[in-house]
Motif scaffolding. Structure first.
Motif, mmCIF file in Angstrom:
data_model
loop_
_atom_site.group_PDB
_atom_site.id
_atom_site.type_symbol
_atom_site.label_atom_id
_atom_site.label_comp_id
_atom_site.label_asym_id
_atom_site.label_seq_id
_atom_site.Cartn_x
_atom_site.Cartn_y
_atom_site.Cartn_z
ATOM 1 N N TYR A 197 4.709 4.054 12.509
ATOM 2 C CA TYR A 197 3.875 5.075 11.886
ATOM 3 C C TYR A 197 3.554 4.648 10.456
ATOM 4 O O TYR A 197 4.444 4.242 9.708
ATOM 5 N N THR A 198 2.279 4.738 10.088
ATOM 6 C CA THR A 198 1.836 4.412 8.737
ATOM 7 C C THR A 198 1.561 5.696 7.977
ATOM 8 O O THR A 198 0.765 6.527 8.422
ATOM 9 N N ASN A 199 2.229 5.879 6.845
ATOM 10 C CA ASN A 199 2.030 7.072 6.026
ATOM 11 C C ASN A 199 1.239 6.692 4.775
ATOM 12 O O ASN A 199 1.661 5.834 3.996
ATOM 13 N N ILE A 207 1.427 3.514 0.337
ATOM 14 C CA ILE A 207 1.486 3.335 1.783
ATOM 15 C C ILE A 207 2.911 2.950 2.156
ATOM 16 O O ILE A 207 3.502 2.051 1.552
ATOM 17 N N ASN A 208 3.482 3.658 3.126
ATOM 18 C CA ASN A 208 4.791 3.313 3.664
ATOM 19 C C ASN A 208 4.677 3.130 5.170
ATOM 20 O O ASN A 208 3.911 3.836 5.835
ATOM 21 N N TYR A 209 5.454 2.193 5.691
ATOM 22 C CA TYR A 209 5.500 1.960 7.128
ATOM 23 C C TYR A 209 6.868 2.390 7.650
ATOM 24 O O TYR A 209 7.903 2.011 7.095
ATOM 25 N N TYR A 210 6.853 3.184 8.707
ATOM 26 C CA TYR A 210 8.086 3.629 9.356
ATOM 27 C C TYR A 210 8.133 2.973 10.734
ATOM 28 O O TYR A 210 7.275 3.233 11.579
ATOM 29 N N VAL A 211 9.125 2.136 10.947
ATOM 30 C CA VAL A 211 9.193 1.320 12.158
ATOM 31 C C VAL A 211 10.507 1.592 12.879
ATOM 32 O O VAL A 211 11.589 1.383 12.320
ATOM 33 N N VAL A 212 10.415 2.072 14.119
ATOM 34 C CA VAL A 212 11.603 2.262 14.951
ATOM 35 C C VAL A 212 11.738 1.048 15.859
ATOM 36 O O VAL A 212 10.791 0.670 16.559
ATOM 37 N N TYR A 221 9.426 0.429 5.223
ATOM 38 C CA TYR A 221 8.872 -0.684 4.461
ATOM 39 C C TYR A 221 7.797 -0.154 3.524
ATOM 40 O O TYR A 221 7.118 0.831 3.834
ATOM 41 N N ASP A 222 7.630 -0.837 2.382
ATOM 42 C CA ASP A 222 6.567 -0.437 1.468
ATOM 43 C C ASP A 222 5.260 -1.117 1.860
ATOM 44 O O ASP A 222 5.176 -1.794 2.894
ATOM 45 N N GLU A 223 4.231 -0.948 1.024
ATOM 46 C CA GLU A 223 2.897 -1.443 1.367
ATOM 47 C C GLU A 223 2.862 -2.953 1.564
ATOM 48 O O GLU A 223 2.089 -3.472 2.368
ATOM 49 N N SER A 224 3.728 -3.673 0.843
ATOM 50 C CA SER A 224 3.783 -5.129 0.981
ATOM 51 C C SER A 224 4.684 -5.566 2.130
ATOM 52 O O SER A 224 4.956 -6.753 2.285
ATOM 53 N N LYS A 225 5.163 -4.580 2.924
ATOM 54 C CA LYS A 225 6.051 -4.812 4.062
ATOM 55 C C LYS A 225 7.417 -5.343 3.631
ATOM 56 O O LYS A 225 8.073 -6.092 4.351
ATOM 57 N N SER A 245 5.461 11.091 13.763
ATOM 58 C CA SER A 245 4.474 11.840 13.000
ATOM 59 C C SER A 245 4.893 11.869 11.542
ATOM 60 O O SER A 245 6.084 11.806 11.225
ATOM 61 N N GLY A 246 3.932 11.993 10.653
ATOM 62 C CA GLY A 246 4.231 12.043 9.236
ATOM 63 C C GLY A 246 4.667 13.421 8.786
ATOM 64 O O GLY A 246 4.325 14.441 9.372
ATOM 65 N N VAL A 247 5.453 13.447 7.731
ATOM 66 C CA VAL A 247 5.812 14.662 7.016
ATOM 67 C C VAL A 247 6.021 14.231 5.573
ATOM 68 O O VAL A 247 6.299 13.055 5.306
ATOM 69 N N GLU A 248 5.856 15.143 4.635
ATOM 70 C CA GLU A 248 5.966 14.750 3.234
ATOM 71 C C GLU A 248 7.322 14.105 2.959
ATOM 72 O O GLU A 248 8.363 14.616 3.365
ATOM 73 N N GLU A 249 7.283 12.955 2.300
ATOM 74 C CA GLU A 249 8.467 12.182 1.920
ATOM 75 C C GLU A 249 9.180 11.564 3.110
ATOM 76 O O GLU A 249 10.315 11.104 2.986
#
Length: 299
Positions: A197-199, A207-212, A221-225, A245-249
């Motif tokens: 999921y990309t937030n 931009i943050n990446y959430y990877v399961v 991960y941050d924008e630079s992965k 799904s995204g949620v704040e923070e």
């Protein structure tokens, strides 16, 4: 064919949107504690609509976070066809996919989230045709609540015009998501990507990446992965069993085998953790669902 409908049932407040407690909470009054939790852990993402789907029963449900209402997408309204009849007509079960539609311009703040109900056997390593999905929908937020506008796939059986270009944009997005997944498959040397999921935070320009991973761990991960943190959600994971799904923070993680939604966030300390765990039944009642996604309504 296009339909619009809404049917709501007010539900009670959910723990999903409450704050985290601490050992010192016993020394505070209930009112003081509630005020402190609301101030410290307020979730501003209150416009999102959670979408639940059961392929085995063909039940569709949506839950409005803003109004705390269950939107039953299975009932006939005013003699119109309900959303589940799309699947009956197609004689196939589906799987929902969230498409962030750029609308053909370069202004990312104009992007709109839409739900595409693909055929259950569709693989996302290829271009989609109008025959590969059942309907495409998006929510409109109006004074009396959220309304789902759904377009059946045959509307996209065209060779020119707006629907033709929309399908091209959808395929571009699918290709971009595949490239992103492949990049994280290379980063995760000890496991494979189960879900991603990309937030995007336009206010903070972040931009943050959430990877399961298939090992059941959520990695951030941050924008630079660059790796930021990780949280163990479950012992193992398959893509058919996972929804995000995204949620704040943070992010919501849904597991079909547990019928639970795990809210993972970091607050001000930057340490990610499981904030709350909620049963799906708190949203949709006694219904088992296999799929969970969410989108923001179009204002």
């Amino acid at each position: 064919m296009k339909i619009n409908f809404k049917m709501s049932l007010v539900l009670s407040s959910l723990l999903l949107f409450s704050g985290c407690g601490s050992d010192d909470d016993d020394n505070e009054t209930g009112t003081e504690l509630e005020a402190e939790m609301e101030m410290e852990h307020e979730h501003g993402d209150d416009e999102r609509v959670l979408f639940f789907y059961s392929a085995s029963t063909n039940d569709h449900f949506a839950y409005s976070v803003e109004s705390s209402e269950l939107i039953n997408l299975n009932s006939e309204m005013h003699g119109e066809e309900n959303i589940s009849q799309f699947n009956v007509l197609a004689d196939k079960s589906g799987k929902p996919f969230v498409w962030l539609d750029s609308k053909g311009d370069s202004n990312a703040t104009n992007d709109e989230e839409k739900i595409v109900m693909f055929n259950n056997d569709f693989q996302f390593d290829q271009n989609a045709t109008w025959e590969d999905f059942i309907y495409l929908g998006h929510f409109h937020s109006e004074e009396d609540g959220e309304h789902l506008a759904a377009h059946s796939n045959d509307e996209f059986n065209v060779t020119a015009g707006a629907k033709y270009f929309a399908l091209n944009r959808l395929n571009t997005y699918i290709s971009e998501q595949n490239e992103l997944k492949n990049s994280f498959d290379e980063i995760l040397t000890e496991t494979d990507v189960c879900g991603l999921y990309t937030n995007i935070d336009f206010e903070e320009d972040l931009i943050n990446y959430y990877v399961v991973g298939t090992d059941g761990k959520l990695r951030i991960y941050d924008e630079s992965k660059t790796f930021v943190d990780e949280v163990a959600i479950t012992g193992s994971c398959t893509s058919e069993n996972l929804g995000m799904s995204g949620v704040e923070e943070g992010v919501w993680v849904f597991l079909a085998d547990t019928q639970k939604i795990y809210q993972v966030d970091s607050h001000d300390d930057g340490v990610f953790h499981i904030h709350t765990t909620s049963n799906v039944s708190e949203f949709v009642g006694e219904h088992d669902v296999e799929y969970f996604v969410s989108i923001k309504p179009n204002k």
